[in-house]
Design an enzyme around this catalytic site. Structure first.
Site, PDB file in Angstrom:
ATOM      1  N   ASP A  90     -43.155  -1.188  18.107  1.00  0.00           N
ATOM      2  CA  ASP A  90     -43.117   0.277  18.174  1.00  0.00           C
ATOM      3  C   ASP A  90     -43.598   0.649  16.628  1.00  0.00           C
ATOM      4  O   ASP A  90     -44.590   0.006  16.181  1.00  0.00           O
ATOM      5  CB  ASP A  90     -41.551   0.410  18.378  1.00  0.00           C
ATOM      6  CG  ASP A  90     -41.205   1.851  18.300  1.00  0.00           C
ATOM      7  OD1 ASP A  90     -41.672   2.599  19.178  1.00  0.00           O
ATOM      8  OD2 ASP A  90     -40.633   2.559  17.427  1.00  0.00           O
ATOM      9  N   VAL A 101     -30.256  -2.179  19.901  1.00  0.00           N
ATOM     10  CA  VAL A 101     -29.241  -1.621  20.826  1.00  0.00           C
ATOM     11  C   VAL A 101     -29.767  -1.872  22.286  1.00  0.00           C
ATOM     12  O   VAL A 101     -31.060  -1.575  22.454  1.00  0.00           O
ATOM     13  CB  VAL A 101     -29.391  -0.103  20.411  1.00  0.00           C
ATOM     14  CG1 VAL A 101     -28.504   0.495  21.669  1.00  0.00           C
ATOM     15  CG2 VAL A 101     -28.877   0.264  18.902  1.00  0.00           C
ATOM     16  N   ALA A 104     -33.884  -0.607  25.882  1.00  0.00           N
ATOM     17  CA  ALA A 104     -33.277  -1.076  24.641  1.00  0.00           C
ATOM     18  C   ALA A 104     -34.256  -0.636  23.382  1.00  0.00           C
ATOM     19  O   ALA A 104     -35.160   0.081  23.565  1.00  0.00           O
ATOM     20  CB  ALA A 104     -33.409  -2.662  24.694  1.00  0.00           C
ATOM     21  N   LYS A 105     -33.636  -0.821  22.253  1.00  0.00           N
ATOM     22  CA  LYS A 105     -34.593  -0.285  20.990  1.00  0.00           C
ATOM     23  C   LYS A 105     -34.196  -1.345  20.015  1.00  0.00           C
ATOM     24  O   LYS A 105     -32.686  -1.658  19.906  1.00  0.00           O
ATOM     25  CB  LYS A 105     -34.792   0.904  20.896  1.00  0.00           C
ATOM     26  CG  LYS A 105     -35.706   1.629  19.908  1.00  0.00           C
ATOM     27  CD  LYS A 105     -37.076   1.699  20.973  1.00  0.00           C
ATOM     28  CE  LYS A 105     -38.186   2.230  20.450  1.00  0.00           C
ATOM     29  NZ  LYS A 105     -39.293   2.463  21.411  1.00  0.00           N
ATOM     30  N   GLY A 106     -35.018  -1.687  19.107  1.00  0.00           N
ATOM     31  CA  GLY A 106     -34.601  -2.254  17.850  1.00  0.00           C
ATOM     32  C   GLY A 106     -35.114  -1.691  16.328  1.00  0.00           C
ATOM     33  O   GLY A 106     -36.090  -0.911  16.831  1.00  0.00           O
TER      34      GLY A 106
END
Ligand code: NAD
Length: 425
Positions: A155, A69, A114-116
């Site tokens: 992360d 995202v 962003a992050k995944g």
């Protein structure tokens, strides 16, 4: 495979998303910005959901689901970690992507958020399965990542090895090495000195700034640290180097307390041999909840979200709380602490040291010129101190909490960038 980063940090997704949006609304109102910004910033700019089929060791095929995202790209390429967890989902990834937008803006690094995430249990995967999963996921999201587009990082349950596989997969597609596509890589392939310690170190730089304003002499003060992992142990060590007595630390199994202060070197050796701080000799056991309300000057929640709540906030004795973890204080608790005059250094400022050094890593990769650890730490300190000052100035001017001030600073920066760029078309 042992996965060493941020265990257990699965947030209460809706709470985090709702609370972040609430902060955005407040900041937009305080800054007198066009309320249309809230409409834009509530939504992620881009969402990619991918299917990840891989061959398991037993010959069968399994299909995993992954997300990336990108929340906002107004200030630069997207930046944020990739999380492997059985309970990760799109809402959580979206909330965390949004937080990254604010975090990057608070410390003024030229990124959007962003992050995944991949829904999987990495503890149940072999090393080979994990590598195949990572490479296929990297390949699927390669259409939106890249040094100028979106730069992932580790992360929860992802680590430098996972970053190395992503870097290699992306590089294979390009036909040449592209180290700047991810950060948090091993030093051997373009990682930065000081990246591992960056978050905990940054937490302490902000504590030093706050302490001097609150007239807390760290040399004569005491601190309690919840979560003695990557962030918590570095924060404890740096605070101790400043003369602060570390009276309590904890991990997922429980905590320990010593009024005269813990010997961190001995404690680290004990933890390395037993896997936990619990059982360390000549100390008093303390629960993770009781640790938070101990008599101390500085409290660093560096484990999980939602630890300080409406229930225990009235009992917190520390004068200064620095959020090493993301979202450890609930909205209600935040208000109680503010009313009680307890200073909270919010997560988007306090724990931004990690993304700051990730930014330094990216800059070094793009220039093929690598800095010494001293240089990294010097630049990290300067960035954290400057950001703290800017947030503090907002707090003083507007009589708001440090959290509201940090959101105002971040929102202002993102909104100005959006204003200059205008609405396309
Ligand atoms: P980590 O896995 O190295 O350490 C987490 C520690 O918390 C471990 O000691 C673990 O045992 C402990 N813990 C787990 N459950 C607990 C519980 N119920 N009570 C008390 N302790 C518990 O992770 P980390 O990288 O140190 O991250 C800690 C927090 O900081 C997370 O919220 C993470 O999102 C946040 N954070 C980390 C970074 C980073 O660069 N590592 C950057 C920004 C924010």
């Amino acid at each position: 495979m042992s996965m060493t980063t941020s265990e257990n940090n699965i947030c209460s997704k809706n709470t985090l998303l709702e609370e972040t949006i609430l902060q955005v609304e407040k900041a937009v109102q305080r800054l007198g910005l066009d309320s249309g910004y809230v409409k834009i910033l509530k939504e992620p700019k881009r969402v990619l959901s991918v299917s990840i089929p891989i061959r398991m060791d037993n010959g069968s095929i399994e299909v995993f689901r992954g997300f990336r995202v990108q929340h906002n790209l107004a200030r630069g390429p997207a930046k944020g970690g990739i999380r492997y967890h059985p309970e990760v989902d799109m809402d959580e990834v979206t909330a965390l992507a949004m937080l990254m937008t604010w975090k990057c803006a608070v410390v003024n690094i030229p990124y959007g958020g962003a992050k995944g995430g991949v829904i999987c249990n990495p503890k149940e995967l072999s090393l080979g399965e994990l590598e195949r999963l990572t490479r296929r996921f990297a390949s699927e999201i390669s259409i939106i990542i890249g040094p100028e587009k979106d730069i992932p990082a580790p992360d929860v349950y992802t680590n430098p090895q996972v970053m190395a596989w992503i870097m290699d997969t992306f590089s294979m597609h390009q036909g040449f090495s592209v180290p700047a596509v991810v950060t948090g890589k091993p030093i051997e392939i373009g990682g930065s000195q000081g990246r591992n310690e960056a978050t905990g170190r940054g937490v302490v730089f902000t504590i030093e700034e706050a302490a001097s304003r609150l007239e807390i002499n760290l040399d004569e003060s005491t601190a309690a640290i919840q979560g003695y992992g990557n962030v918590g142990s570095v924060a404890a060590a740096d605070l101790s180097n400043l003369g602060c007595r570390i009276v309590a630390v904890s991990d997922s199994r429980g905590g320990i307390y010593s009024e005269k202060g813990l010997d961190l070197e001995k404690l680290n050796a004990y933890k390395a041999s037993t896997g936990s701080v619990v059982g360390y000799p000549e100390v008093r056991p303390v629960s993770n909840q009781d640790l938070l309300t101990l008599d101390c000057d500085v409290l660093v929640p560096a484990a999980l979200e939602n630890q300080i709540t409406g229930e225990n906030a009235p009992k917190i004795k520390a004068r200064l709380v620095a959020e090493g973890a993301n979202g450890p204080i609930t909205h209600t608790a935040d208000q109680i602490l503010f009313e009680r005059g307890i200073t909270v250094i919010p997560d988007i400022l306090a724990n931004a040291g990690g993304v700051v050094v990730s930014y330094f890593e990216w800059v070094q990769d793009l220039q093929n010129f690598y800095w010494t650890k001293d240089e990294v730490n010097r630049q990290l300190r300067s960035r954290m101190v400057e950001s703290f000052r800017e947030v503090y100035q907002f707090k003083e001017q507007d009589g708001v909490s440090m959290r509201e001030a940090a959101y105002m600073l971040a929102l202002g920066r993102v909104a100005r960038a959006m204003e200059f760029r205008g609405l396309y078309p």
